[in-house]
Design an enzyme around this catalytic site. Structure first.
Site, mmCIF file in Angstrom:
data_model
loop_
_atom_site.group_PDB
_atom_site.id
_atom_site.type_symbol
_atom_site.label_atom_id
_atom_site.label_comp_id
_atom_site.label_asym_id
_atom_site.label_seq_id
_atom_site.Cartn_x
_atom_site.Cartn_y
_atom_site.Cartn_z
ATOM 1 N N THR A 29 0.795 -0.973 -0.105
ATOM 2 C CA THR A 29 -0.030 0.063 -0.045
ATOM 3 C C THR A 29 0.783 1.081 0.016
ATOM 4 O OG1 THR A 29 -0.263 -0.170 2.404
ATOM 5 C CG2 THR A 29 -2.033 -1.164 0.931
ATOM 6 N N GLY A 30 0.457 2.136 -1.069
ATOM 7 C CA GLY A 30 1.708 3.061 -1.201
ATOM 8 C C GLY A 30 1.653 4.353 -0.256
ATOM 9 N N GLN A 32 7.473 -4.995 -3.774
ATOM 10 C CA GLN A 32 6.808 -4.928 -4.832
ATOM 11 C C GLN A 32 7.375 -4.233 -6.087
ATOM 12 O OE1 GLN A 32 3.864 -1.784 -4.761
ATOM 13 N NE2 GLN A 32 2.128 -2.679 -6.096
ATOM 14 N N LYS A 36 1.078 -9.977 -9.748
ATOM 15 C CA LYS A 36 -0.156 -9.129 -8.989
ATOM 16 C C LYS A 36 -0.645 -8.333 -9.889
ATOM 17 C CE LYS A 36 -1.209 -6.221 -5.430
ATOM 18 N NZ LYS A 36 -1.698 -5.222 -6.085
ATOM 19 N N HIS A 90 -6.671 -4.648 -7.937
ATOM 20 C CA HIS A 90 -6.003 -3.412 -7.370
ATOM 21 C C HIS A 90 -6.999 -2.596 -6.391
ATOM 22 C CE1 HIS A 90 -2.107 -1.242 -8.212
ATOM 23 N NE2 HIS A 90 -2.463 -0.305 -7.462
ATOM 24 N N GLY A 148 -11.013 -6.114 -0.335
ATOM 25 C CA GLY A 148 -12.286 -6.050 0.366
ATOM 26 C C GLY A 148 -12.213 -7.194 1.549
ATOM 27 N N ARG A 197 -12.162 -8.173 5.499
ATOM 28 C CA ARG A 197 -12.130 -7.301 6.553
ATOM 29 C C ARG A 197 -12.477 -8.193 7.691
ATOM 30 N NH1 ARG A 197 -16.939 -3.269 4.736
ATOM 31 N NH2 ARG A 197 -16.010 -2.157 2.832
#
Length: 401
Positions: free
Chosen positions: A99-100, A148, A273, A297, A330, A332
């Site tokens: 996660t950037g 990555q 990916k 993504h 998504g 959780r």
């Protein structure tokens, strides 16, 4: 330095974090806490997606439409939540995905991610857009971190980054291939979110309303991608959002030939990916890749893209039972993770939920997140009547017509 005051201050901060974490009863709860702690432009960058954000909603819908089939009675006195991945054993079937600019949520966030993954016996994938030097992240991960790679237009630069990842001590490489063009992220455009920050009176007021976050940024400085390409900096000027500002670092000339070049340069575990077309699975195997991350993504690229969970069984049908398939988009809860395993995944790669846990309480937030996932996965396994994750399968689920 007054050590007594420093210790007292540290204890006060730790107490505040514990207080915040008391409100988090499931990994999905981190989002609401993080929203209160982060400025709108930062929260929206993490939370938002492309276009009308249909893909984000479809990612959740695809998970929620799956129903688990409890099977009883079975002796579930001891449940083993470990999984085998690329010749190693993970204590949980979850990985912290790339996660950037995680450091926009918590100072040196990539370091916290790497340390947490190592503490909990799993892996962290450092993003190409990390704000921290690769070697520092690799050291923090103690051999538990992957890198990555967004293949850049310049193949020599690609070789340089691969060599840098190898020399830093990363043990795996994920090549992201679904960014031939930047996604149209309207929240970021409306907020004018670009790193370094472009200030306006509204943004300044919003940040001032989050004094804890603002003080952290003032003390540690604004995060910016570490792997900068100096000759391309001018191309970032005038961009409407962060995605646009980085478009010159992506290439539309992506092909399996380029991905084979990466295979030649990297001798360790290698994953691709960003695949959601099951027809590409056999090509990944032929190109020598060791695993696939089925991903749209997180809904941040093509709006209305198909959900990874919808095509996961098709990917599994294209490859062997042992071939590693990771999935994101998504997830959780531990129940969500068990649904993915039953549908054919080897493990789940976490995105937003990890950043929200980080924003809530740093490393303590990540420890709490892992503890919640562990508890929920074990509970789900027990109620489904299995003691090992590989006992879950298509017989364990039903999909709504």
């Amino acid at each position: 330095m007054n050590t007594t005051n420093t210790t007292a201050d540290s204890g006060f901060r730790a107490a505040l974090r514990r207080h915040r974490l008391q409100k988090v009863h499931t990994p999905g709860d981190f989002r609401a806490v993080a929203q209160k702690r982060l400025p709108k432009m930062v929260f929206d960058y993490i939370d938002g997606g492309a276009g009308q954000e249909l893909s984000i909603r479809e990612n959740r819908a695809a998970i929620e439409e799956i129903r688990l089939v409890p099977s009883a009675p079975h002796d579930v006195s001891a449940c083993d939540m470990s999984v085998s991945l690329l010749g190693e054993t993970l204590s949980l079937p979850i990985i912290i995905g790339p996660t950037g600019l995680a450091s926009a949520s918590w100072p040196k966030g990539e370091i916290e991610f790497a340390k947490a993954a190592a503490r909990h016996g799993t892996r962290y994938v450092m993003p190409n857009a990390s704000s921290v030097a690769p070697d520092a992240v690799a050291r923090a991960g103690s051999g538990n971190s992957w890198f990555q790679l967004y293949p850049p237009p310049d193949r020599e630069l690609a070789r340089k980054w691969v060599a840098q990842a190898r020399d830093a001590g990363f043990t795996g490489l994920e090549v992201t291939v679904d960014v031939a063009a930047p996604g149209q992220r309207h929240r970021d455009s409306r907020n004018g979110f670009v790193m370094p920050f472009r200030w306006s009176p509204g943004k300044a007021l919003d940040c001032a309303a989050r004094p804890v976050w603002a003080m952290k940024m003032l003390y540690h400085g604004q995060p910016t991608p570490y792997l900068q390409v100096d000759e391309n900096k001018k191309q970032s000027e005038g961009a409407a959002n962060q995605s646009e500002s980085r478009k010159h670092r992506f290439t539309r000339a992506l092909s399996w030939d380029l991905l084979k070049l990466v295979r030649d340069e990297w001798q360790g575990p290698l994953l691709v990916k960003g695949l959601v077309d099951p027809r590409q699975a056999s090509l990944a195997v032929q190109a020598g890749y060791d695993g696939i991350v089925i991903s749209n993504h997180g809904g941040r690229q093509l709006d209305s893209a198909i959900s990874p969970m919808e095509v996961l069984p098709e990917f599994r049908a294209e490859v062997s039972r042992e071939f590693p398939l990771l999935v994101d988009g998504g997830f959780r809860s531990g129940v969500d993770v068990c649904k993915a395993i039953a549908s054919g995944a080897t493990a789940v790669q976490l995105g937003r939920v990890g950043v929200f846990a980080l924003a809530t309480a740093g490393g303590a937030g990540l420890d709490h997140m892992f503890a919640l996932f562990r508890s929920e996965i074990e509970n789900t396994m027990a109620l489904c009547g299995v003691t090992r994750l590989d006992h879950l399968g298509q017989h364990s689920i039903r999909r709504r017509p």
